[in-house]
Design a protein around this motif. Sequence first.
Motif, mmCIF file in Angstrom:
data_model
loop_
_atom_site.group_PDB
_atom_site.id
_atom_site.type_symbol
_atom_site.label_atom_id
_atom_site.label_comp_id
_atom_site.label_asym_id
_atom_site.label_seq_id
_atom_site.Cartn_x
_atom_site.Cartn_y
_atom_site.Cartn_z
ATOM 1 N N UNK A 193 28.125 -59.024 -9.385
ATOM 2 C CA UNK A 193 26.989 -58.339 -8.783
ATOM 3 C C UNK A 193 25.874 -59.325 -8.486
ATOM 4 N N UNK A 194 25.471 -59.360 -7.198
ATOM 5 C CA UNK A 194 24.316 -60.151 -6.785
ATOM 6 C C UNK A 194 23.276 -59.170 -6.279
ATOM 7 N N UNK A 195 22.062 -59.241 -6.823
ATOM 8 C CA UNK A 195 20.985 -58.366 -6.358
ATOM 9 C C UNK A 195 19.865 -59.235 -5.814
ATOM 10 N N UNK A 226 23.843 -68.672 4.559
ATOM 11 C CA UNK A 226 24.828 -69.079 5.578
ATOM 12 C C UNK A 226 24.827 -70.592 5.765
ATOM 13 N N UNK A 227 23.641 -71.185 5.652
ATOM 14 C CA UNK A 227 23.528 -72.642 5.749
ATOM 15 C C UNK A 227 24.416 -73.297 4.694
ATOM 16 N N UNK A 228 24.335 -72.816 3.462
ATOM 17 C CA UNK A 228 25.127 -73.402 2.376
ATOM 18 C C UNK A 228 26.612 -73.160 2.602
ATOM 19 N N UNK A 229 26.957 -71.954 3.018
ATOM 20 C CA UNK A 229 28.374 -71.642 3.241
ATOM 21 C C UNK A 229 28.974 -72.569 4.281
ATOM 22 N N UNK A 230 28.229 -72.818 5.343
ATOM 23 C CA UNK A 230 28.751 -73.702 6.389
ATOM 24 C C UNK A 230 28.788 -75.146 5.899
ATOM 25 N N UNK A 231 27.690 -75.590 5.269
ATOM 26 C CA UNK A 231 27.661 -77.005 4.864
ATOM 27 C C UNK A 231 28.673 -77.285 3.758
ATOM 28 N N UNK A 277 25.519 -68.124 -2.245
ATOM 29 C CA UNK A 277 26.425 -68.480 -1.145
ATOM 30 C C UNK A 277 27.838 -68.678 -1.660
ATOM 31 N N UNK A 278 27.934 -69.467 -2.733
ATOM 32 C CA UNK A 278 29.271 -69.786 -3.237
ATOM 33 C C UNK A 278 29.960 -68.534 -3.768
ATOM 34 N N UNK A 279 29.231 -67.732 -4.494
ATOM 35 C CA UNK A 279 29.847 -66.543 -5.089
ATOM 36 C C UNK A 279 30.279 -65.559 -4.006
ATOM 37 N N UNK A 280 29.404 -65.318 -3.034
ATOM 38 C CA UNK A 280 29.745 -64.357 -1.983
ATOM 39 C C UNK A 280 30.921 -64.847 -1.149
ATOM 40 N N UNK A 281 30.912 -66.129 -0.820
ATOM 41 C CA UNK A 281 31.945 -66.643 0.087
ATOM 42 C C UNK A 281 33.317 -66.672 -0.555
ATOM 43 N N UNK A 282 33.354 -66.852 -1.876
ATOM 44 C CA UNK A 282 34.656 -67.081 -2.519
ATOM 45 C C UNK A 282 35.290 -65.838 -3.104
ATOM 46 N N UNK A 283 34.687 -64.681 -2.902
ATOM 47 C CA UNK A 283 35.343 -63.447 -3.348
ATOM 48 C C UNK A 283 35.758 -62.666 -2.117
ATOM 49 N N UNK A 284 37.026 -62.364 -2.002
ATOM 50 C CA UNK A 284 37.525 -61.739 -0.774
ATOM 51 C C UNK A 284 36.985 -60.327 -0.582
#
Lengths: 678, 360
Positions: A193-195, A226-231, A277-284
């Motif tokens: 959970x991210x709030x 999004x910046x972190x996810x891309x970089x 960024x990392x948590x959101x991107x890496x959970x399907x």
Amino acid sequence: MAKTLTTCPYCGCGCGLYLSSNNKMLTGVFPSKNHPVAKGSLCVKGWNSYQFVNSKERLTVPLIKKNGNFVEASWDEALTLIVSRLKDIKNNSGSDSIAFFSSAKATNEENYLLMKLARAVFKTNNIDHCARLCHASTITGLVSTFGSGAMTNSINEFEDAELFLITGSDTTAQHPLIGTRIINAVKDKGAKLIVVDPRKIELVKYADIYARQNLGTDVAWINGVMNVIISEDLHDKRFIMERTEGFEELKEVVKDYTPEYVEEITSIPADTIKQIARMYATHKKAMIVYAMGITQHTTGVDNVRSLANLAMLTGHVGFPSTGVNPLRGQNNVQGACDVGALPDVFTGYQKVINPEIRKKFEKAWGVEDLPDKPGLTVTEVTDGLYNGNVKALFIMGENPVISDPDSNHVRKALQNADFLVVQDIFLTDTAVYADVVLPGATFAEKDGTFTNTERRVERVRKAVDPPGAAKADWEIISEIADRMDYKGMKYNHPSEIMDEIASVTPIYGGIDYDRLDPWGLQWPCPTKDHPGTPYLHKDKFSKGKGSFVPAHYQAPFEQPDEMYKFSLTTGRLYWHWHTRTMTERTNVLEREAPEPFVEMSMEDAERLSIKSGERVRVTSRRGSVEVKVVVTDRMKQGNLYMPFHYREAAANVLTSNAIDPQAKIPEYKVSTVKVEKL
Amino acid sequence: MKMYNDIRILDKKKIKDLLKSANSEWNIYAPIEGIGGDVYFDILPKDDKIVDEVLNNLSIKNNSNIALSPKDIFFPQMEVLFNIDKDDFTETIESSPKLIFGIKSCDLKAVLFTDEFFKRNYEDVYYLSRMKNRLLISIGCLTPPRPGSCFCTSTGTGPFLEEGYDIQLVDAEDFFYAEIGSEKGQIFADKYSEYFDKRTDGDTAKKDINKIKTKASDAVNLKVDFDRAVELMQDDDFFPNDNYKRIGERCIYCGACLYTCPTCTCFSISDTVSSNKEGIRFRNWDGCVFEGYTREASGHNPRYEKYLRTARRYEHKLKYDFKVTGTSGCVGCGRCLESCPVNIGMSKFIVEITEGKRII
């Protein structure tokens, strides 16, 4: 004792419940065990939804204002007056000098009829409703990115999600049975959970990451993520290539939003941006969940688009337990939008400026010359009444004096109207300004349908008769149409109205009352054999390819200054519903939250020597209220929070009516105020 | 002490006709299955033309999951105490004859419990009038209707009872054995003897019935150490702080556990009056988990914190009911767990305090 299966009148969860009744009145409520959302549960408001129906303060006869006082009248008197006045105003000042506010609480059938009355009979597109104030930015934002403005996934999919990103939604307060699914997934199944919320809401106690951003800085933090996810190369390149367009433009915009830059704007630590960024991107199976905290800004549309961008960037849309999930507040705000109670579209979001569409509706309605330019939104109508361009307003089931921004302006505008009709179940703060008040029916007293936040069109069934001479709203509208010599509203039963809606609305094409038993159908449901659609954008977006529509951060309209040092934000409580007309007449709910309050941070309270329980005057550029303080760590220094339910200290006396230029939604979430001890 | 030894046979195919026949004399409440499969008690219409249609949905399965206990027949969720008309008021009391057909053992035990509550200390004229003229025909469950939630064998409240019923029906596939349990039940069975067949070989019937009852008890899969829980809770020094805190935090204060609990009897009283001084004084279900429930006129609240309200609920059911009446308020029906949107329930609390586990 009869038991009638129907749908809860409160929030967009749309829980199925039974009304118990004897032959005189409702005697109780209990949840449906097999209903897909309720699953045997309800929140405290649903459990008590019988009580306001039985209130003896219900409007039971039409009222006409004579010499400043309301006098009881017959239906004939009231409707004759309405028709003659509206006809006069139409002839003297033109169709567009009349406006209609429809109701996100009324049924789909009733919303359809009111917009049909406005368009086919009064030849105006001035029809709008409170969605303007809540999710107008969602519709604009998601239509431009995905092609459809609705919640992409379904409520039960929350149960299998691996991650929730909740921003601008006090889910346990406003959508309890979605909030509980989040709690269960986190506590029992290990979901993350991210709030991200300026207020420390209840769900924060379960959060893996909590970020408290400055008010109105959402584009910045989302771009930062999004910046972190891309970089860090965490984006879903294949999804982006196959399913979207505009990625290069997005990259170009978000490259400026480094975590360090974002920290400056939002006050969220750079490291937290990276973690999110990392948590959101890496959970399907990641679900974005949002509500007013995202939409009610001058940058509401940009905020929504940024969330859509984020979901597309990571391929988290078009699959179960993913998506972008705007939680629609009212029991039928989704439906009111779906059936066209909006100034720029007919049903199913078919645009009024499209001549083919207009021809289709002209044929269906047996009229010519349907108006071809978008009409006025609710706040534009208010301004129009104020400056005299709009002369008459017909309101069904809305209470703008409490719900719209800048209440003092709303009151002046209503007082300035040449003719005001309010159709409601209680004599509300708005109804007192009316020339004619019409007594309508509650959800328990009529047949129809509501559409919940997950696009589920569900049955509403009559359990008891409306009190006194009150009537079902669809009957009232039909009678007005008849008295205007329009023959196209002769329905024996709301099911016939739904049949008509289905015939002109592709997304509702396969819906009829038989097919809605037992648990409704989720649109799109284009044909009679279509089973309905749990989640959207499978394989392709509604518009084909999803579009990245990047945005740059823009500050909120009002910024703190020497005079107005605080930023005020507004919200809703679990116990009360919106303008409180139903819940103040429910003893358990009123008792739990009887008084208005303003939440202030401990630092500010100490600095100003204010203690919890003390009363203060809170003043904005628009008005002033006196209210008691609650000192809490829920708000950060410099920010204040007020629930908007209470007329005794109405938050909307203070709020700004600066609007998002595209969606015209007011910036409820950021107004600057000063605080003085009393 | 069983006073009635009479056992009859009630052919399942004849039940609809029995109810139609009794419908002229009684207001009949029976479990009806609605559109989506939900089962609830509903009153049979008096109109012959409609009653057949309603009876087509009669749910007398041995494991019907009946949404609400029949508590609301005697103690409605909202009931008018009196009508107000300017300076006059007229009390609303009724004692129509009520036949509750298909009540489950746990719910029946609960009804007897609430009967006592509304007599103790103060005689509640509204409840006592409603239950005055009443017949209870129960159907014991052969398999748990709320598997994983209900636990009647642990609370000693089912699936079959030794006493308390007027007639107890034991499901033997094609027919019910009807065990007569009271004089009222005897009179009913005799009056409707056309349906309550006297032909039984007493000993074979009793053996068969015992076999069915034993199998039914074995089928109740959820077992908790209820007696131990009650024992622990009697101790004034026992205060499971950590458990109460966790429950209090997770709870969303919807009230479902109290509203669905067959032995919860708390209520609030309010007036609603129109501008021309006509209205009603009513009472409606209230509950101890709400913060405002114990708030005093001064504003002080001895149970303001959430964990104290959790404590209130469990102490009421497991400690004070027992201290005051000798019986616990919990009948093991499992509805609190079933209706809780965050998976809290009595059985889980009992497991927590008796087994030291953390499952909530």
